[in-house]
Design an enzyme around this catalytic site. Sequence first.
Site, PDB file in Angstrom:
ATOM      1  N   THR A   1       0.841  -1.200   0.000  1.00  0.00           N
ATOM      2  CA  THR A   1       0.000   0.000   0.000  1.00  0.00           C
ATOM      3  C   THR A   1       0.877   1.252   0.000  1.00  0.00           C
ATOM      4  OG1 THR A   1      -1.660  -1.195   1.262  1.00  0.00           O
ATOM      5  CG2 THR A   1      -1.804   1.204   1.328  1.00  0.00           C
ATOM      6  N   GLY A   2       0.389   2.299  -0.661  1.00  0.00           N
ATOM      7  CA  GLY A   2       1.112   3.575  -0.633  1.00  0.00           C
ATOM      8  C   GLY A   2       1.446   4.047  -2.038  1.00  0.00           C
TER       9      GLY A   2
ATOM     10  N   GLU B   1      -0.388  -5.441   5.928  1.00  0.00           N
ATOM     11  CA  GLU B   1       0.921  -5.541   5.253  1.00  0.00           C
ATOM     12  C   GLU B   1       1.789  -6.586   5.944  1.00  0.00           C
ATOM     13  OE1 GLU B   1       1.265  -0.968   3.573  1.00  0.00           O
ATOM     14  OE2 GLU B   1       2.140  -1.427   5.503  1.00  0.00           O
TER      15      GLU B   1
HETATM   16  C1  5RP Z   1       1.521   2.069   4.241  1.00  0.00           C
HETATM   17  C2  5RP Z   1       2.986   1.863   4.194  1.00  0.00           C
HETATM   18  C3  5RP Z   1       3.727   2.413   3.037  1.00  0.00           C
HETATM   19  O1  5RP Z   1       4.450   1.383   2.427  1.00  0.00           O
HETATM   20  C4  5RP Z   1       4.669   3.467   3.502  1.00  0.00           C
HETATM   21  O2  5RP Z   1       3.937   4.441   4.224  1.00  0.00           O
HETATM   22  C5  5RP Z   1       5.408   4.131   2.333  1.00  0.00           C
HETATM   23  O3  5RP Z   1       4.510   4.859   1.569  1.00  0.00           O
HETATM   24  P1  5RP Z   1       4.929   5.626   0.253  1.00  0.00           P
HETATM   25  O4  5RP Z   1       5.285   4.590  -0.769  1.00  0.00           O
HETATM   26  O5  5RP Z   1       3.698   6.418  -0.123  1.00  0.00           O
HETATM   27  O6  5RP Z   1       6.095   6.523   0.591  1.00  0.00           O
HETATM   28  O7  5RP Z   1       3.586   1.259   5.057  1.00  0.00           O
HETATM   29  O8  5RP Z   1       0.949   1.585   5.424  1.00  0.00           O
END
Ligand code: 5RP
Length: 223
Positions: free
Chosen positions: A32-33, A107
Site C-alpha cells: 500500500t502507498g 501488510e
Molecule cells: C503504508 C505503508 C507504506 O508502504 C509506507 O507508508 C510508504 O509509503 P509511500 O510509498 O507512499 O512513501 O507502510 O501503510
Amino acid sequence: MTPDELKLAVAKAAVDYVVPKLESDSIIGIGTGSTANYFIDLLAEHKGKFEGAVSSSKASTERLEKHGIPVYGLNGVEVLGFYIDGADESNHKLQLIKGGGGALTREKIVAACSEVFVCIADESKWVETLGKFPLPVEVIPMARAYVQTEIKRLGGKPVYRHGFVTDNGNEILDVHDLDIQNAIELEKQLNQITGVVTNGLFAARPADILFLGTQKGVEVKKA
Ligand code: 5RP
C-alpha cells in the site's frame, strides 16, 4: 530526479525483477502507498502472465481491480511467492518501519506469508537507525489510553492519529522519539502490550531485497 521519479524507477526495477519469475498461476502480494501504486500501475501491463494478487488494503484492492487484476483472499492462497511494498524507513538489515498509510497490520500479515519480500523505496527512506519516522502502532480503540501509558514506559511519545480508522476498524498511535537499537526486541515488546494489534516494525520478518531509488540510479540492497 524528484521523489516521484525515484518511486517510479524502483517500481520499474521491481517489475523487471518479479515478472519474469511469475507463472500463469502465480499470485502476488501487493502493498500500500504511493510507491506500491506505481508498482500496481506497471504490473497491470503484464496482466495475463500471472493469476492475480492478494492485497494489503482496501485502497490497493480498488486500484488492482480498476486495472482488471483479480484480487484473492489470503486464506484461499497456498503459495505467495512475492510481496512487493514500500516503506517509511529501512536500515541496512532491511528492517523496516511501515504504516505511514495505516495499512501496517494487513501488510505484516501478507509479508509474513510471502516467500520473498521485495521492498521498493526512494533514498529518503534509507537510515542508519530506525525511529526518526514516528512508529505507527495499530490499537483496539478501547485500549488506546492504556497502550499510550505502556508505550511511554518504553520511552516513546505516542501521538493519536486523529480521525483515522484502519481498514480493520482500529486506531493508530504514531510513536515519536524512539531510538531503535534492537528492532526485533522492540517489535516483540510492543506487540505484547494488551490492546496492540500490531506495530509498524518489520524486523522479525524484514525485507529480503530492497530496490532503493537514488540520484545515481536504483541500488539493490540485500540483508
Ligand atoms: C503504508 C505503508 C507504506 O508502504 C509506507 O507508508 C510508504 O509509503 P509511500 O510509498 O507512499 O512513501 O507502510 O501503510
